[in-house]
Each structure stands twice: as structure tokens, then as C-alpha cells.
Design a protein around this motif. Sequence first.
Motif, short mmCIF file in Angstrom:
data_model
loop_
_atom_site.label_atom_id
_atom_site.label_comp_id
_atom_site.label_asym_id
_atom_site.label_seq_id
_atom_site.Cartn_x
_atom_site.Cartn_y
_atom_site.Cartn_z
N MET A 100 34.82 55.17 35.39
CA MET A 100 34.65 53.82 35.90
C MET A 100 33.18 53.50 36.16
SD MET A 100 37.62 52.77 35.65
CE MET A 100 37.10 51.15 36.13
N PHE A 101 32.35 54.50 36.45
CA PHE A 101 30.94 54.26 36.77
C PHE A 101 30.06 54.11 35.54
CE2 PHE A 101 32.55 56.02 40.70
CZ PHE A 101 31.82 55.36 41.68
N ASP A 102 30.56 54.51 34.39
CA ASP A 102 29.76 54.54 33.16
C ASP A 102 30.05 53.29 32.33
OD1 ASP A 102 28.15 55.32 31.11
OD2 ASP A 102 29.49 56.87 30.35
N LYS A 103 29.15 52.33 32.39
CA LYS A 103 29.35 51.07 31.67
C LYS A 103 28.58 51.08 30.34
CE LYS A 103 31.95 49.64 34.99
NZ LYS A 103 33.41 49.68 34.82
N LYS A 104 28.57 49.96 29.65
CA LYS A 104 28.00 49.89 28.30
C LYS A 104 26.53 50.26 28.29
CE LYS A 104 27.49 46.85 24.29
NZ LYS A 104 27.78 45.51 23.72
N ASP A 105 25.75 49.64 29.16
CA ASP A 105 24.30 49.88 29.11
C ASP A 105 23.70 50.09 30.50
OD1 ASP A 105 24.66 47.34 30.02
OD2 ASP A 105 23.62 46.34 28.36
N PHE A 161 33.17 46.52 38.91
CA PHE A 161 33.11 47.76 38.12
C PHE A 161 34.45 48.48 38.08
CE2 PHE A 161 32.31 50.57 41.87
CZ PHE A 161 32.89 51.77 41.44
N VAL A 162 35.27 48.32 39.11
CA VAL A 162 36.59 48.94 39.09
C VAL A 162 37.58 48.11 38.28
CG1 VAL A 162 38.54 49.71 40.51
CG2 VAL A 162 36.20 50.12 41.29
N GLN A 163 37.46 46.80 38.34
CA GLN A 163 38.45 45.94 37.69
C GLN A 163 38.05 45.49 36.28
OE1 GLN A 163 38.91 42.93 40.89
NE2 GLN A 163 40.96 43.77 41.20
N ILE A 164 36.83 45.80 35.87
CA ILE A 164 36.41 45.47 34.49
C ILE A 164 35.95 46.77 33.84
CG2 ILE A 164 34.90 44.06 33.06
CD1 ILE A 164 34.59 42.14 35.39
N PRO A 165 36.86 47.50 33.19
CA PRO A 165 36.50 48.82 32.64
C PRO A 165 35.75 48.69 31.32
CG PRO A 165 38.78 48.31 32.13
CD PRO A 165 38.28 47.17 32.99
N TYR A 166 35.06 49.78 30.98
CA TYR A 166 34.42 49.87 29.67
C TYR A 166 34.62 51.29 29.15
CZ TYR A 166 30.96 49.84 25.95
OH TYR A 166 30.35 49.93 24.71
N PHE A 167 35.52 51.43 28.19
CA PHE A 167 35.84 52.74 27.62
C PHE A 167 35.55 52.75 26.13
CE2 PHE A 167 39.43 52.20 30.87
CZ PHE A 167 38.71 52.83 31.89
N THR A 168 34.97 53.82 25.64
CA THR A 168 34.81 54.04 24.20
C THR A 168 35.09 55.51 23.91
OG1 THR A 168 32.46 54.67 24.29
CG2 THR A 168 32.96 52.30 24.11
N GLU A 199 33.25 57.52 22.27
CA GLU A 199 32.02 58.30 22.46
C GLU A 199 31.81 58.63 23.94
OE1 GLU A 199 32.13 56.29 18.72
OE2 GLU A 199 32.25 55.46 20.76
N LYS A 200 32.03 57.64 24.81
CA LYS A 200 31.82 57.88 26.24
C LYS A 200 32.88 58.81 26.82
CE LYS A 200 29.08 53.84 27.56
NZ LYS A 200 28.03 54.61 28.26
N VAL A 201 34.12 58.71 26.32
CA VAL A 201 35.16 59.63 26.77
C VAL A 201 34.81 61.05 26.36
CG1 VAL A 201 37.56 60.33 26.38
CG2 VAL A 201 37.02 57.93 26.85
N GLN A 202 34.34 61.23 25.14
CA GLN A 202 33.99 62.57 24.67
C GLN A 202 32.81 63.14 25.45
OE1 GLN A 202 35.96 64.07 22.49
NE2 GLN A 202 34.78 65.97 22.73
N ARG A 203 31.82 62.31 25.73
CA ARG A 203 30.65 62.77 26.46
C ARG A 203 31.02 63.18 27.89
NH1 ARG A 203 25.69 58.71 27.36
NH2 ARG A 203 27.22 57.82 28.82
#
Length: 432
Positions: free
Chosen positions: A71-76, A119-126, A128-132
Motif C-alpha cells: 500500500m505504501f509503494d505508489k507509481k512514482d 493511499f489506502v483507498q487508491i491502490p497501485y499494484f503492478t 513488477e512491484k509485486v515481484q520486487r
Amino acid sequence: MELIDYPNYGEKLYVQTLANGLTVYLQPKAGFNKTTAVLGVNYGSVDSAFMLNGEKVVQPAGIAHFLEHKMFDKKDYDVFELFNKTGARSNAFTSFTKTNYLFSTAESLKENLDILLNFVQIPYFTKEKVQREKGIIDQEINMYKNDPDNQGYFETIASLYPNSVLANDIAGDVASVDKISLDDVELAYRTFYRPENMSLFITGKLDPDETLGWIEANQAHKDAPVPVEVKRLMVLPQTSSETIKHVEMDVSRPKVALGLRGNDPVPVGREGLKYEIAISIMFDLFLSENAVEYDKLYHDEIIDDSFSWEFENERGFHFAVISCDTAKPSELIQRLKQIIAEIPNKINDLAAEFQLQKNELFGNYIEMMDSEEAISGQFDGFLGEPVTIYDEVEILKSMTLTDVATIADSFLAHATVQSVMIQNRQQFPIDS
């Protein structure tokens, strides 16, 4: 807003359930300069198996903790950077049954609330980020696996609840984390990170009407999630006969952990809190530094100041873990079991000791009332009714030794015991 008044303490709790299902709890504290907010999700490590719209889903162990990290790791950007810019301190943690996101600030409350909710209610998952993230969590898991106290605690729970979700570390293990996919993360989020499965508690320096207005404005800009039907699946098989599990680790002195699994029914809400406080007093009467039993163990050089106990009363289960470093692990286990067996016969004779423990606990609560972090830490909005530190004090004030004895009898009469020893190979077998 609904108002819950605590006239004995001059405190008020304002409650409002928003149109999207999010329940907001606001407790202003006169004279406070800081504000603490906790956004809680009724979702933890034990919720990896569930029925979703009639279909069974089983996800890898550790996914709730994994999702908290993501949840803490967003796009940029990283969410911690946003909080740092406002001067707020932020954190998050995952337990067996809950995930909490929180911040404390002396300024910019509205800005920090927007950061928290967004940040909790607007997630950003990819992918690449899951693997990292897997590599980051693997490092955390390995760090805790090298911590003897942590291993003693979770090995004890695993022995109490074998072949169940509680046998897994909250973070899972390296193998289970490696199995987590983007689809798993997105499904867990859609299933549990829903407004009706969340609560927002704010205490400290705040104006209730103004703060609620900020929250409502924030929520109005978010789309309502698609309705789902969720049923949690948690099966806790009974333990086998009592065992002592030996774990080899590089420790200077052996470590012992003795666990008691509660198998008696526990009520929810404030009655459940009464149960929890009573069991805590029971342990204090026999295992605190003021107890006769503790004094004997200490002067017999069986325990030292590393001795401690804790009691967990969670959704669907409850247990206690007693632990200590000791040169006499087998003798400590035998003595603890003897002390526990004698509690029902001795507890009613401890009226004076009970009053002393009750007064000490009451003093601890009064001290916590001056800390917004402590107040928020004691709050629970997922028990069917909000439970605050003021409710705990009222329960404590009315509690009698008979109450403690009755609840202790219920817990101990049905409890099962398992033990763990952590030793160097050179220490096997020791004092046995």
C-alpha cells in the motif's frame, strides 16, 4: 453524529457511519497539541481462506502483511515521503486479525487525513512491484527467523494450533511469499479493503464537525466498490497430546516458551474485554514480580528479568504465551505447569493481592489516558460496539475477585498446553 459520553472522565466519542459504510470515530482531547489517526482494516493473517460470492478462495500465507507493504509503494513516490513533508510520523502493522495504518501530527491534520485515506483507498499494484516486494519481505522474514524470541513465540503458537493458519508466521515464509501473485494481491484488496470493513479513529487536537466534513469530502470523490459476499474460513483443529518442541538456534542461554490455548467460548464486545482483563489479572496474581510464585522461581535461579507473559484474545481464538531465558528449561516448564494447575485452588485466597493488582492496572490506564497514541492503541471498532480505554477502566472498576476466579476457571479447565525450548546443540539435553 452519534455521541457516546464518558462523564466520569470528561470525554466524548463522536460516531458516524458514512454512506459508503466507513465508520468514523472522533474523540477530541482538550489541551492536546497532537492528533493521532488510525485507519483499521478488519483483515489479518488468519483471513487467507474465505468464501467470495459462493466460491472458496485460499491465498498464500502472509498475504495480508504483503498487502500492507504494497500500500505504501505508489507509481512514482513512497507514501512515507508525503507524511515526512507534513512533519507527521506514520506507520502500519498487520496482526492476526487486523491491519492498521496510522499517523501522528501536530499540524496539517486535513492534509494528513487525505494522505492516509487516499493511499489506502487508491491502490497501485503492478507485476513488477509485486515481484520486487518479495525480496524486501524475504529479508524481513529471515531477520525474524534469526530472532530467538520471535521464533519461540511463533513456534509455540504453531504447536498450539497445528495445521492451521495460526501455524504460519504473520509474514508467512519465503516459500509462501514467493507464491503471491498480482492477482492474489488485487483479489485480497477488493475483498477486504472495503469501507464497510474499515474504521477510522481519530483522537487529540480536533474539531469533530470540521474533521468529519473533511472526511466526507474525501470519501465523496471515491467510487463505491462493487458489493461482494464474504465469509471467512478459519478452521482450528484440536492439538494432539502435549509435547515439548526443541528448536536449535545460536543462543547463549536456553529459552523456554510455554503456551496455553484457550478452548472455552469467549463473548464478544465489552464482555469479551472483561474476559481479557480478568485473565490478565489472573496472570499478574501468580506470575508478576509481586507474586509469591514469581519470587520462588527467581530465588531458585530458574528465571531472571527476561521472564514475561502475554495474552491474546482475538476474533475466533485466544491463547497465552509465557517465556523466559533460563539455565533450567525442563524445571521451568514443570514449575510453570504446577503453578498453573494450582491457580483454581489458590486464587480465591488472594483478596489483598487482587486489590493491589487492580489498583496498579488502574494506574496504568490513567497514565495511558494522557497519550493519544495509547488511547488509539486501546481502541477497537470491530467488536460490534466501539470499545475505548474508558470502557476498559469501567470494566476494571467493577471487576471482583470472584469474576476473575470464574473466568480463570473457564480458561484453565479447557486449556491445552504446549512448550518450546530453544537451545544450542551443545545444550541438548540440559537439566533433563
